[in-house]
Design a protein around this motif. Structure first.
Motif, short mmCIF file in Angstrom:
data_model
loop_
_atom_site.label_atom_id
_atom_site.label_comp_id
_atom_site.label_asym_id
_atom_site.label_seq_id
_atom_site.Cartn_x
_atom_site.Cartn_y
_atom_site.Cartn_z
N ASP A 1 -7.48 6.48 47.35
CA ASP A 1 -5.82 5.98 46.71
C ASP A 1 -5.67 4.63 46.54
O ASP A 1 -4.70 4.63 46.00
N HIS A 2 -6.13 3.96 47.65
CA HIS A 2 -5.66 2.67 47.36
C HIS A 2 -6.67 1.46 47.46
O HIS A 2 -6.32 0.75 47.12
N SER A 3 -7.37 1.75 46.42
CA SER A 3 -8.21 0.92 45.79
C SER A 3 -8.28 0.36 45.39
O SER A 3 -7.55 0.88 44.27
N ALA A 4 -9.00 -0.73 45.49
CA ALA A 4 -7.76 -1.45 43.86
C ALA A 4 -9.59 -1.94 42.70
O ALA A 4 -8.56 -2.01 41.36
N ASP A 5 -10.12 -0.65 42.83
CA ASP A 5 -11.26 -0.63 42.05
C ASP A 5 -10.71 0.84 41.14
O ASP A 5 -10.33 1.93 42.28
N SER A 6 -10.99 1.16 39.98
CA SER A 6 -11.37 2.45 40.04
C SER A 6 -11.72 3.34 40.42
O SER A 6 -12.82 3.25 39.76
N ILE A 7 -11.40 4.82 40.18
CA ILE A 7 -12.03 5.60 40.86
C ILE A 7 -11.72 6.80 40.32
O ILE A 7 -10.58 7.49 39.92
N PHE A 8 -13.32 7.71 39.51
CA PHE A 8 -13.03 8.86 38.88
C PHE A 8 -14.38 9.48 39.73
O PHE A 8 -14.96 9.65 40.01
N ILE A 9 -13.50 10.71 40.04
CA ILE A 9 -15.03 11.90 39.87
C ILE A 9 -15.16 12.47 38.24
O ILE A 9 -13.81 13.48 37.40
N VAL A 10 -16.09 12.78 37.91
CA VAL A 10 -16.83 13.44 36.02
C VAL A 10 -17.74 14.26 36.15
O VAL A 10 -18.16 14.69 36.93
N SER A 11 -16.88 15.71 36.13
CA SER A 11 -18.13 16.92 36.23
C SER A 11 -17.98 17.47 34.61
O SER A 11 -16.57 17.68 33.74
N ASN A 12 -19.14 18.07 33.97
CA ASN A 12 -18.86 18.05 32.69
C ASN A 12 -19.00 17.49 32.05
O ASN A 12 -18.41 18.27 30.31
N GLY A 13 -18.79 16.00 32.05
CA GLY A 13 -18.66 15.17 31.00
C GLY A 13 -17.06 14.73 31.27
O GLY A 13 -16.74 13.69 30.12
N VAL A 14 -16.20 15.38 31.54
CA VAL A 14 -15.10 14.96 31.38
C VAL A 14 -13.81 14.23 33.62
O VAL A 14 -15.05 14.94 34.07
N PHE A 15 -13.60 13.76 32.92
CA PHE A 15 -12.74 13.28 34.34
C PHE A 15 -11.45 14.85 35.07
O PHE A 15 -11.11 15.09 34.01
N ILE A 16 -12.08 14.85 35.72
CA ILE A 16 -10.75 15.90 37.06
C ILE A 16 -10.41 15.58 37.96
O ILE A 16 -9.49 15.86 38.72
N ASP A 17 -10.39 13.75 38.40
CA ASP A 17 -9.70 13.40 39.45
C ASP A 17 -9.70 11.74 38.66
O ASP A 17 -10.77 11.53 38.23
N CYS A 18 -8.70 11.30 39.50
CA CYS A 18 -8.61 9.85 39.43
C CYS A 18 -8.05 9.13 40.40
O CYS A 18 -7.32 9.78 40.61
N ASN A 19 -8.11 8.08 40.77
CA ASN A 19 -6.99 7.55 41.69
C ASN A 19 -5.93 6.59 41.00
O ASN A 19 -5.87 5.75 39.99
N PRO A 20 -4.76 6.18 41.74
CA PRO A 20 -4.08 5.57 41.20
C PRO A 20 -4.31 4.06 40.51
O PRO A 20 -3.50 3.99 39.42
N ALA A 21 -5.30 3.40 40.96
CA ALA A 21 -5.45 1.90 40.12
C ALA A 21 -6.17 2.34 38.67
O ALA A 21 -5.99 1.59 37.86
N ALA A 22 -6.68 3.25 38.64
CA ALA A 22 -7.47 3.57 37.22
C ALA A 22 -5.84 3.99 36.07
O ALA A 22 -6.33 3.45 35.04
N GLU A 23 -4.65 4.37 36.38
CA GLU A 23 -3.59 4.77 35.69
C GLU A 23 -3.20 3.17 35.04
O GLU A 23 -2.69 2.77 34.15
N THR A 24 -3.73 1.75 36.31
CA THR A 24 -2.94 1.21 36.23
C THR A 24 -4.08 0.06 35.44
O THR A 24 -3.64 -0.44 34.22
N MET A 25 -5.50 -0.18 35.43
CA MET A 25 -6.46 -0.38 35.04
C MET A 25 -6.41 -0.33 33.57
O MET A 25 -6.96 -1.04 32.50
N TYR A 26 -6.14 1.34 33.19
CA TYR A 26 -6.18 1.90 31.74
C TYR A 26 -4.63 2.20 30.86
O TYR A 26 -5.11 3.05 30.03
N GLU A 27 -4.05 2.00 31.75
CA GLU A 27 -2.31 1.46 31.45
C GLU A 27 -2.03 2.92 30.76
O GLU A 27 -1.62 2.89 29.61
N CYS A 28 -1.99 4.29 31.41
CA CYS A 28 -1.80 5.08 30.92
C CYS A 28 -1.49 5.76 32.07
O CYS A 28 -1.15 5.32 33.16
#
Length: 742
Positions: A191-218
């Motif tokens: 949750d607190h990493s400055a890097d974006s973290i994703f969990i990928v299953s069957n080719g799609v994202f099933i989880d991500c941390n808050p930093a990913a929302e900031t990095m990808y502006e979504c």
């Protein structure tokens, strides 16, 4: 008389029911470990009708048992914190390690527990003990202790099974607590990493941390259910389709191979940026999924591009004369080394022509230095055209000296080219409506006849030039029999061996000051040789000769031993000091050097972290592979590495990034002019920024005034070195300088 076991009947069935009830009690698994242990020891005490039940945890490193919880049924109170040490009761600890269950019906007499009698059992009137060990992967990690107070107990088989089962339940509770802590730790990192973290299953994202929302502006909702293609351009910079390449990386990660690569990403607003991606396999239920960590490196990439551009400009400046635009002395040595390396040892292949303009000082004195510089430019242009026509190359060494390096096949061919060169000076040089006749003297040396490296050939050509000037012959070919400098060289080398053996050399120490707090905890050891006949010999003269004569290893060992001995004295006096020592390319390619260095550190009892080895960029190109091996070995021993005169060598950024470097020392030629030359200021700032982006320290050399020092502070430079602080000093004077600074 009835036995203790008949007074306290415990049926196996009742105890089984208690155990099953505990395993089904949701409080056991939903509460904290402390609350769960309290519930277990209370139930155990009541079920066995004993006064005291406790749980202890074992720390293998300290050899201690610490009480996690103790329940006293008589008072209904809980206690914790008591400690038992293995060194005080070794037999009891040995029994815990070797046995699953200790059933001491007479605890004071049982050899496994009798060590506890004096200070523990008798004081509390404990008659019997039933201890079941807690284990993890076969190793002792605690004990469940049941204690009968005031009466002896003959523990039944069902009671032993019951206590053993409770110990196994506690083992499970401890494992569960560890899993909870680990989950909490990982969730916090996630949750607190400055890097974006994703969990990928069957080719799609099933989880991500808050930093990913900031990095990808979504938003999180926009990311979940999407795949890597949604945050990537159609193609990567090399033209590969992003969708296909991402799929291959994910599939490789699922096989268990960690994937690390650079990737061009795109935000939901369309902005593209560069990143470093790490993909690794992670379990999800009974299946596997992929965890991706994305770090934005666009700022570092931009810094690298700017520095590459700066280095390209810097390399050009380092290899070219600023007045004429011709290649300079360093460029000559590099080209000569490259050409001679592949020459036959028999045939003549290279000729070095050293030109000196006769009486050029009179031009400067009569017509002024501006006109003299203009003439040098005109002469340079004419020599460049001559070199182009005859497939050779011209260099300006400095002043009114030029060098031409040519491929030739014989001595006669070398002389023929010389005569054509002299014809170029038959025509006047025109400037400012003045036709000026300038003539030249030329010294010639041939490879391999007169030398097999650029330094030796240039020295021989210089000797021949002196002869040509003296005889006013226009040109002269080197004659070894007339080489008086060779005699001086041989004499100096013999004297240098004696100076090394008899401690005829000395070290001076030049301080490096931290710009954050103005403290000096670092100095550079510089070699000095006061010759009994010739006076002070410049280091450049005898060090180069030492390299050519293989004396450099002996000389470097002397410098290192002397510097480490002095450093040990300072450390013993309580002086907080680190020391830098320069080593040559010949040292770096010696496979024994790193081990010898470590042996010297051990001999002088000096921590390796106190020593810094300085290398030049140019030293790395002699044998990059072996040099890198030496640097890696030195780093493994704990020695720091600094790149000296950074910006004047030839190493590429891609190679520099692989070096185990801790410090970049910015060459003084750029530092001294940074207040007057904006390009120098930009280069210095770029090197400082790049150093910090790689986690390195930046040190500025050649700081000679307060204004330059303040400018460097504003650029966040870490350390500075130069005459502004002081000149290199003998050890005693250096100590005085330190004391005066407070």
């Amino acid at each position: 008389m009835p036995s203790a076991s008949s007074i306290h009947p415990r049926s196996a069935r009742n105890l089984d029911q208690v155990y099953v009830g505990l395993t089904k009690d949701q409080r056991i698994f939903a509460s904290s470990l402390d609350e769960s242990l309290k519930l277990i020891v209370t139930s155990c005490s009541e079920s066995l009708d004993v006064a005291r039940v406790s749980v202890w945890t074992f720390d293998q490193a300290s050899g201690r048992l610490s009480c996690a919880v103790l329940y006293d049924r008589r008072s209904g109170a809980f206690e914790r914190g008591a400690v038992l040490r293995e060194q005080d009761i070794p037999r009891y600890f040995k029994a815990l390690v070797g046995e699953r269950l200790i059933d001491a019906e007479d605890a004071c007499a049982d050899p496994r527990t009798s060590e506890l009698a004096e200070d523990y059992l008798r004081q509390l009137d404990i008659r019997s003990m039933l201890d079941a060990t807690l284990r993890f992967e076969g190793q002792l990690r605690g004990v469940l202790c049941v204690e009968s107070v005031g009466e002896s107990r003959e523990w039944s088989r069902s009671e032993k099974v019951f206590v053993s089962s409770l110990a196994e339940l506690i083992d499970q509770m401890m494992i569960l607590e560890q899993l909870r802590e680990r989950e909490s730790h990982y969730r916090s990192l996630f949750d607190h990493s400055a890097d974006s973290i994703f969990i990928v299953s069957n080719g799609v994202f099933i989880d991500c941390n808050p930093a990913a929302e900031t990095m990808y502006e979504c938003t999180r909702e926009q990311l979940l259910g999407a795949g890597p293609a949604a945050i990537s351009p159609e193609q990567q910079p090399d033209g590969t389709p992003s969708r296909d390449l991402a799929r291959r990386y994910v599939q490789s990660a699922l096989t268990g191979k960690v994937q690390r690569f650079e990737w061009r990403h795109r935000t939901f607003s369309g902005k593209e940026f560069d990143s470093e991606v790490t993909l690794s396999r992670t379990p999800r239920g009974t299946d596997w999924c992929v965890m991706g960590i994305v770090r934005d490196i666009s700022a570092r990439k931009q810094a690298e591009i700017e520095l590459e551009e700066s280095k390209a400009a810097l390399e050009y400046r380092a290899l070219h004369d600023s007045l004429t635009g011709l290649p300079n002395r360093d460029s000559y040595h590099r080209d000569a080394s490259a050409r001679i390396e592949f020459d036959s040892p028999v045939a003549i292949h290279q000729a070095v022509y050293l030109l000196d303009l006769n009486r050029f000082k009179e031009v400067n004195d009569t017509l002024g230095h501006d006109f003299g510089d203009e003439m040098l430019i005109i002469v340079g242009h004419r020599l460049r055209r001559f070199a182009d026509r005859h497939a050779c190359k011209v260099y300006r060494l400095g002043g009114d000296e030029f060098v031409i390096l040519a491929n030739i096949g014989s001595e006669d061919e070398a002389i023929e080219l010389t005569e054509r060169l002299l014809e170029e000076f038959d025509r006047p040089f025109s400037g400012r409506d003045i036709d000026l006749h300038v003539d030249t003297s030329i010294g010639i040396s041939l490879s391999p006849l007169h030398g097999t490296d650029g330094h030796a050939l240039l020295r021989c050509a210089d000797v021949a030039l002196y002869r040509a000037k003296r005889k006013a012959a226009g040109y002269a070919l080197f004659d070894p029999e007339l080489d008086q400098k060779d005699k001086r060289h041989l004499t100096l080398m013999s004297d240098l061996v004696e100076a090394i053996e008899r401690n005829g050399l000395s070290l001076h120490y030049h301080p490096r000051v931290d710009l954050s707090d103005d403290r000096c905890t670092h100095c550079e050891a510089l070699l000095r040789w006061q010759h009994p006949e010739h006076g002070m010999i410049p280091p450049d003269e005898f060090i180069v000769s030492a390299e050519l004569n293989n004396l450099i290893h002996q000389l470097t060992r002397w410098v290192l031993r002397t510097a480490l001995a002095q450093l040990k004295v300072w450390l013993d006096q309580g002086i907080d000091m680190n020391i830098s020592v320069n080593v040559s390319a010949r040292n770096l390619v010696d496979h024994r050097f790193a081990d010898d260095l470590n042996a010297m550190l051990l001999d002088h009892d000096v921590p390796a972290s106190r020593l810094e080895i300085e290398i030049t960029e140019s030293a790395l190109i002699v044998d990059p592979v072996r040099a890198l091996e030496s640097l890696e070995a030195m780093r493994a021993y704990g020695v720091s590495i600094a790149v000296d005169d950074f910006g004047t060598g030839y190493s590429s950024m891609s190679y520099l990034k692989r070096l185990p470097v801790h410090v970049l020392k910015i060459d003084k030629s750029f530092v001294q002019d940074l207040l007057r030359d904006e390009s120098d200021a930009t280069l210095v700032r770029s090197v400082i920024d790049l150093s910090h982006s790689f986690g390195l320290q930046a040190v500025a050399e050649g700081v000679e005034d307060a204004a330059t020092l303040e400018a460097l502070k504003a650029m966040n430079c870490d350390q500075a070195q130069g005459f502004h602080y002081c000149r290199p000093l003998p050890a005693a004077d250096f100590e005085v300088w330190l004391r005066l600074r407070g």
